[in-house]
Scaffold this motif. Structure first.
Motif, PDB file in Angstrom:
ATOM      1  N   UNK A  73      58.351  35.385  27.343  1.00  0.00           N
ATOM      2  CA  UNK A  73      59.670  36.005  27.314  1.00  0.00           C
ATOM      3  C   UNK A  73      59.639  37.442  26.805  1.00  0.00           C
ATOM      4  N   UNK A  74      58.457  37.986  26.580  1.00  0.00           N
ATOM      5  CA  UNK A  74      58.338  39.363  26.113  1.00  0.00           C
ATOM      6  C   UNK A  74      58.108  40.339  27.260  1.00  0.00           C
ATOM      7  N   UNK A  75      57.935  39.828  28.468  1.00  0.00           N
ATOM      8  CA  UNK A  75      57.660  40.706  29.600  1.00  0.00           C
ATOM      9  C   UNK A  75      58.940  41.427  30.055  1.00  0.00           C
ATOM     10  N   UNK A  76      58.733  42.573  30.676  1.00  0.00           N
ATOM     11  CA  UNK A  76      59.843  43.303  31.283  1.00  0.00           C
ATOM     12  C   UNK A  76      60.155  42.635  32.618  1.00  0.00           C
ATOM     13  N   UNK A  77      61.417  42.308  32.854  1.00  0.00           N
ATOM     14  CA  UNK A  77      61.745  41.673  34.123  1.00  0.00           C
ATOM     15  C   UNK A  77      63.162  41.955  34.608  1.00  0.00           C
ATOM     16  N   UNK A  78      63.803  42.986  34.092  1.00  0.00           N
ATOM     17  CA  UNK A  78      65.146  43.331  34.562  1.00  0.00           C
ATOM     18  C   UNK A  78      65.147  43.696  36.038  1.00  0.00           C
ATOM     19  N   UNK A  79      64.121  44.384  36.493  1.00  0.00           N
ATOM     20  CA  UNK A  79      64.054  44.764  37.903  1.00  0.00           C
ATOM     21  C   UNK A  79      63.831  43.543  38.789  1.00  0.00           C
ATOM     22  N   UNK A  80      63.090  42.565  38.296  1.00  0.00           N
ATOM     23  CA  UNK A  80      62.926  41.317  39.045  1.00  0.00           C
ATOM     24  C   UNK A  80      64.278  40.630  39.197  1.00  0.00           C
ATOM     25  N   UNK A  81      65.063  40.599  38.123  1.00  0.00           N
ATOM     26  CA  UNK A  81      66.391  39.976  38.192  1.00  0.00           C
ATOM     27  C   UNK A  81      67.250  40.645  39.259  1.00  0.00           C
ATOM     28  N   UNK A  82      67.324  41.969  39.240  1.00  0.00           N
ATOM     29  CA  UNK A  82      68.164  42.661  40.219  1.00  0.00           C
ATOM     30  C   UNK A  82      67.619  42.499  41.638  1.00  0.00           C
ATOM     31  N   UNK A  83      66.313  42.448  41.774  1.00  0.00           N
ATOM     32  CA  UNK A  83      65.679  42.198  43.071  1.00  0.00           C
ATOM     33  C   UNK A  83      66.137  40.838  43.610  1.00  0.00           C
ATOM     34  N   UNK A  84      66.069  39.817  42.785  1.00  0.00           N
ATOM     35  CA  UNK A  84      66.457  38.465  43.208  1.00  0.00           C
ATOM     36  C   UNK A  84      67.951  38.369  43.487  1.00  0.00           C
ATOM     37  N   UNK A  85      68.772  38.959  42.618  1.00  0.00           N
ATOM     38  CA  UNK A  85      70.224  38.939  42.843  1.00  0.00           C
ATOM     39  C   UNK A  85      70.567  39.621  44.168  1.00  0.00           C
ATOM     40  N   UNK A  86      69.982  40.780  44.407  1.00  0.00           N
ATOM     41  CA  UNK A  86      70.271  41.519  45.632  1.00  0.00           C
ATOM     42  C   UNK A  86      69.915  40.743  46.883  1.00  0.00           C
ATOM     43  N   UNK A  87      68.753  40.111  46.869  1.00  0.00           N
ATOM     44  CA  UNK A  87      68.328  39.322  48.040  1.00  0.00           C
ATOM     45  C   UNK A  87      69.227  38.110  48.228  1.00  0.00           C
ATOM     46  N   UNK A  88      69.507  37.403  47.139  1.00  0.00           N
ATOM     47  CA  UNK A  88      70.339  36.196  47.240  1.00  0.00           C
ATOM     48  C   UNK A  88      71.735  36.533  47.778  1.00  0.00           C
ATOM     49  N   UNK A  89      72.304  37.627  47.316  1.00  0.00           N
ATOM     50  CA  UNK A  89      73.650  38.002  47.750  1.00  0.00           C
ATOM     51  C   UNK A  89      73.636  38.548  49.171  1.00  0.00           C
ATOM     52  N   UNK A  90      72.655  39.374  49.502  1.00  0.00           N
ATOM     53  CA  UNK A  90      72.613  39.998  50.820  1.00  0.00           C
ATOM     54  C   UNK A  90      72.180  39.046  51.920  1.00  0.00           C
ATOM     55  N   UNK A  91      71.216  38.176  51.646  1.00  0.00           N
ATOM     56  CA  UNK A  91      70.659  37.334  52.700  1.00  0.00           C
ATOM     57  C   UNK A  91      71.010  35.855  52.562  1.00  0.00           C
ATOM     58  N   UNK A  92      71.520  35.463  51.412  1.00  0.00           N
ATOM     59  CA  UNK A  92      71.840  34.062  51.185  1.00  0.00           C
ATOM     60  C   UNK A  92      73.147  33.664  51.835  1.00  0.00           C
ATOM     61  N   UNK A  93      73.571  32.450  51.557  1.00  0.00           N
ATOM     62  CA  UNK A  93      74.827  31.972  52.112  1.00  0.00           C
ATOM     63  C   UNK A  93      76.008  32.509  51.304  1.00  0.00           C
ATOM     64  N   UNK A  94      77.189  31.993  51.550  1.00  0.00           N
ATOM     65  CA  UNK A  94      78.393  32.525  50.907  1.00  0.00           C
ATOM     66  C   UNK A  94      78.368  32.378  49.396  1.00  0.00           C
ATOM     67  N   UNK A  95      77.521  31.494  48.873  1.00  0.00           N
ATOM     68  CA  UNK A  95      77.417  31.308  47.417  1.00  0.00           C
ATOM     69  C   UNK A  95      76.263  32.113  46.837  1.00  0.00           C
ATOM     70  N   UNK A  96      75.540  32.856  47.653  1.00  0.00           N
ATOM     71  CA  UNK A  96      74.426  33.681  47.173  1.00  0.00           C
ATOM     72  C   UNK A  96      73.103  32.957  47.127  1.00  0.00           C
ATOM     73  N   UNK A  97      72.952  31.845  47.885  1.00  0.00           N
ATOM     74  CA  UNK A  97      71.704  31.086  47.859  1.00  0.00           C
ATOM     75  C   UNK A  97      71.082  31.054  49.242  1.00  0.00           C
TER      76      UNK A  97
END
Length: 97
Positions: A73-97
């Motif tokens: 839990x000490x690693x930097x991962x904010x960019x990973x979070x935004x990467x995943x959120x962006x993909x889920x919202x842009x390419x996922x279904x209406x619920x973001x999955x």
């Protein structure tokens, strides 16, 4: 959200179902889109280097070094979070999955 509201940008909060998911589950849920080649970096994002203690591309470093099941839990991962959120919202279904 606070900055967007202050600047009067049109914003929508990310559904809490998506934000409540664990990081492993979020990364796994978007991995198929990445594997299929549906996700690309812009040239700017791909070539951007930032120097802190060492010169590196923080985006690709955080995304490519992520390992499912790694509980560091000490690693930097904010960019990973935004990467995943962006993909889920842009390419996922209406619920973001």
């Amino acid at each position: 959200m606070q900055q967007a509201i202050r600047r009067q940008w049109p914003t929508t909060a990310i559904d809490s179902k998506l934000t409540a998911m664990g990081k492993d589950e979020r990364a796994l849920s978007v991995s198929g889109y990445v594997y299929q080649g549906n996700v690309k970096y812009t040239d700017y994002a791909f070539t951007r280097l930032q120097s802190t203690t060492k010169s590196r591309n923080h985006l690709s470093d955080q995304i490519e070094s992520f390992r499912i099941g790694d509980k560091d839990n000490k690693r930097e991962d904010d960019l990973l979070d935004t990467f995943c959120y962006g993909i889920a919202i842009a390419l996922g279904n209406s619920e973001g999955f």
